[in-house]
Scaffold this motif. Structure first.
Motif, PDB file in Angstrom:
ATOM      1  N   ALA A  22       0.861  -1.179   0.000  1.00 16.95           N
ATOM      2  CA  ALA A  22       0.000   0.000   0.000  1.00 16.95           C
ATOM      3  C   ALA A  22       0.900   1.232   0.000  1.00 16.95           C
ATOM      4  O   ALA A  22       1.130   1.860   1.035  1.00 16.95           O
ATOM      5  CB  ALA A  22      -0.921  -0.009   1.213  1.00 16.95           C
ATOM      6  N   VAL A  23       1.437   1.558  -1.175  1.00 20.43           N
ATOM      7  CA  VAL A  23       2.401   2.653  -1.294  1.00 20.43           C
ATOM      8  C   VAL A  23       1.817   3.967  -0.800  1.00 20.43           C
ATOM      9  O   VAL A  23       2.493   4.760  -0.132  1.00 20.43           O
ATOM     10  CB  VAL A  23       2.868   2.793  -2.760  1.00 20.43           C
ATOM     11  N   GLU A  24       0.538   4.191  -1.096  1.00 19.74           N
ATOM     12  CA  GLU A  24      -0.085   5.456  -0.686  1.00 19.74           C
ATOM     13  C   GLU A  24      -0.154   5.595   0.831  1.00 19.74           C
ATOM     14  O   GLU A  24      -0.231   6.708   1.371  1.00 19.74           O
ATOM     15  CB  GLU A  24      -1.494   5.581  -1.286  1.00 19.74           C
ATOM     16  N   ALA A  25      -0.078   4.458   1.533  1.00 25.26           N
ATOM     17  CA  ALA A  25      -0.105   4.479   3.001  1.00 25.26           C
ATOM     18  C   ALA A  25       1.296   4.477   3.598  1.00 25.26           C
ATOM     19  O   ALA A  25       1.460   4.613   4.808  1.00 25.26           O
ATOM     20  CB  ALA A  25      -0.893   3.290   3.536  1.00 25.26           C
ATOM     21  N   GLY A  26       2.305   4.292   2.742  1.00 26.28           N
ATOM     22  CA  GLY A  26       3.687   4.338   3.215  1.00 26.28           C
ATOM     23  C   GLY A  26       4.352   3.005   3.423  1.00 26.28           C
ATOM     24  O   GLY A  26       5.418   2.940   4.035  1.00 26.28           O
ATOM     25  N   GLY A  27       3.770   1.917   2.899  1.00 22.16           N
ATOM     26  CA  GLY A  27       4.422   0.618   3.066  1.00 22.16           C
ATOM     27  C   GLY A  27       3.496  -0.544   2.782  1.00 22.16           C
ATOM     28  O   GLY A  27       2.856  -0.600   1.730  1.00 22.16           O
ATOM     29  N   VAL A  28       3.413  -1.477   3.727  1.00 22.91           N
ATOM     30  CA  VAL A  28       2.573  -2.666   3.556  1.00 22.91           C
ATOM     31  C   VAL A  28       1.465  -2.682   4.611  1.00 22.91           C
ATOM     32  O   VAL A  28       1.582  -2.087   5.681  1.00 22.91           O
ATOM     33  CB  VAL A  28       3.403  -3.963   3.651  1.00 22.91           C
ATOM     34  N   ARG A  29       0.394  -3.378   4.274  1.00 21.55           N
ATOM     35  CA  ARG A  29      -0.714  -3.599   5.197  1.00 21.55           C
ATOM     36  C   ARG A  29      -1.026  -5.083   5.249  1.00 21.55           C
ATOM     37  O   ARG A  29      -0.832  -5.804   4.262  1.00 21.55           O
ATOM     38  CB  ARG A  29      -1.967  -2.839   4.745  1.00 21.55           C
ATOM     39  N   CYS A  30      -1.522  -5.516   6.391  1.00 23.34           N
ATOM     40  CA  CYS A  30      -1.968  -6.902   6.501  1.00 23.34           C
ATOM     41  C   CYS A  30      -3.342  -7.025   5.851  1.00 23.34           C
ATOM     42  O   CYS A  30      -4.011  -6.020   5.585  1.00 23.34           O
ATOM     43  CB  CYS A  30      -2.019  -7.338   7.968  1.00 23.34           C
ATOM     44  N   ARG A  31      -3.764  -8.263   5.612  1.00 19.11           N
ATOM     45  CA  ARG A  31      -5.046  -8.468   4.937  1.00 19.11           C
ATOM     46  C   ARG A  31      -6.216  -7.990   5.792  1.00 19.11           C
ATOM     47  O   ARG A  31      -7.255  -7.584   5.275  1.00 19.11           O
ATOM     48  CB  ARG A  31      -5.215  -9.939   4.565  1.00 19.11           C
ATOM     49  N   SER A  32      -6.064  -8.033   7.101  1.00 16.77           N
ATOM     50  CA  SER A  32      -7.147  -7.573   7.975  1.00 16.77           C
ATOM     51  C   SER A  32      -7.400  -6.083   7.803  1.00 16.77           C
ATOM     52  O   SER A  32      -8.541  -5.619   7.806  1.00 16.77           O
ATOM     53  CB  SER A  32      -6.804  -7.868   9.438  1.00 16.77           C
ATOM     54  N   CYS A  33      -6.320  -5.308   7.647  1.00 11.49           N
ATOM     55  CA  CYS A  33      -6.468  -3.861   7.454  1.00 11.49           C
ATOM     56  C   CYS A  33      -6.827  -3.525   6.014  1.00 11.49           C
ATOM     57  O   CYS A  33      -7.508  -2.529   5.748  1.00 11.49           O
ATOM     58  CB  CYS A  33      -5.181  -3.143   7.864  1.00 11.49           C
ATOM     59  N   GLY A  34      -6.372  -4.368   5.075  1.00 12.83           N
ATOM     60  CA  GLY A  34      -6.733  -4.203   3.675  1.00 12.83           C
ATOM     61  C   GLY A  34      -6.173  -2.948   3.044  1.00 12.83           C
ATOM     62  O   GLY A  34      -5.377  -2.219   3.639  1.00 12.83           O
ATOM     63  N   GLY A  35      -6.587  -2.719   1.810  1.00 16.48           N
ATOM     64  CA  GLY A  35      -6.209  -1.494   1.120  1.00 16.48           C
ATOM     65  C   GLY A  35      -4.887  -1.554   0.404  1.00 16.48           C
ATOM     66  O   GLY A  35      -4.245  -0.524   0.241  1.00 16.48           O
ATOM     67  N   GLY A  36      -4.468  -2.733  -0.071  1.00 22.04           N
ATOM     68  CA  GLY A  36      -3.207  -2.834  -0.793  1.00 22.04           C
ATOM     69  C   GLY A  36      -3.315  -3.801  -1.955  1.00 22.04           C
ATOM     70  O   GLY A  36      -4.383  -4.318  -2.263  1.00 22.04           O
TER      71      GLY A  36
END
Length: 239
Positions: free
Chosen positions: A166-180
């Motif tokens: 999730a580049v727009e968020a600044g890195g990676v996200r887990c599947r629970s948080c989503g958005g990548g």
């Protein structure tokens, strides 16, 4: 006007009038400088060929009263001849030059940025490893203090399980948080190695799906930071 000397990489050039050229320089001591090289487009110019994009030169300049200094002497430090004769090398070098031009600030000394650029151009000329562009972009972001967080979810801190980019968020996200978007474990591992001291190992990797994915990660992160696309990457991908 005062004279000063510096070493610099020529980042970009523009025509000026019938015989002159404006050169954008990434100097070691002064930062990004714009200067006029007078008469360099004439056939008999003493140093016109030394002031092409990607050249690493030792310069003497007159400090101008406005935004433009004046180049009075130019000597080649490193010629990078293999790069000038190879489209793959030339395209990768152009990507490095464009990235540095976008990040460097006018007349703000950035010796580390200058040294990184020289090292990157030298690596391209000597070895031209497939991951040199992606690795350079990631290291640039690290120097700027905005490298993507790739070790844990940027939202909740989760380190285990599948991570999404999730580049727009600044890195990676887990599947629970989503958005990548999906990213392979191998590409994450290589990207982490580049940022964590394993650059030489990353540069030894053969071209393949992983190196392409890492370059895509690095490019997305850099373009997100500078808020524009890197035009020169089209050259890299077309050769």
């Amino acid at each position: 006007m005062s004279l000063y000397r510096d070493v610099a990489v020529v980042v970009r050039t523009h025509k000026l009038g019938e015989a002159d050229r404006i050169v954008v320089l990434m100097t070691r001591s002064t930062g990004k400088v714009r200067a006029v090289a007078k008469g360099v487009r004439r056939t008999g110019s003493k140093f016109g060929s030394r002031l092409e994009p990607g050249s690493y030169v030792s310069l003497q300049l007159h400090e101008g009263r406005g935004e433009l200094d004046i180049v009075t002497q130019a000597e080649t430090v490193e010629a990078y001849r293999r790069t000038r004769e190879d489209l793959s090398r030339l395209g990768r070098a152009a990507a490095l030059l464009e990235a540095v031009e976008q990040l460097a600030q006018d007349r703000q000394p950035a010796p580390r940025l200058h040294d990184m650029l020289v090292g990157g151009l030298r690596t391209i000329d000597e070895r031209n490893p497939p991951l040199v562009t992606g690795a350079f972009f990631l290291k640039l972001l690290a120097v700027e203090g905005v490298a993507p967080e790739l070790d844990a979810c940027v939202s909740c801190g989760e380190e285990d399980g599948d991570l999404m980019l999730a580049v727009e968020a600044g890195g990676v996200r887990c599947r629970s948080c989503g958005g990548g978007r999906a990213v392979s474990d191998e590409a994450l591992a290589v990207s982490r190695a580049v940022l964590g001291g394993g650059l030489n190992v990353a540069l030894s990797l053969p071209e393949g799906a992983v190196t392409h994915e890492v370059e895509a990660i690095a490019t997305s992160a850099l373009e997100g930071h500078i808020e524009r696309r890197l035009r020169s990457l089209h050259v890299v991908h077309d050769v």
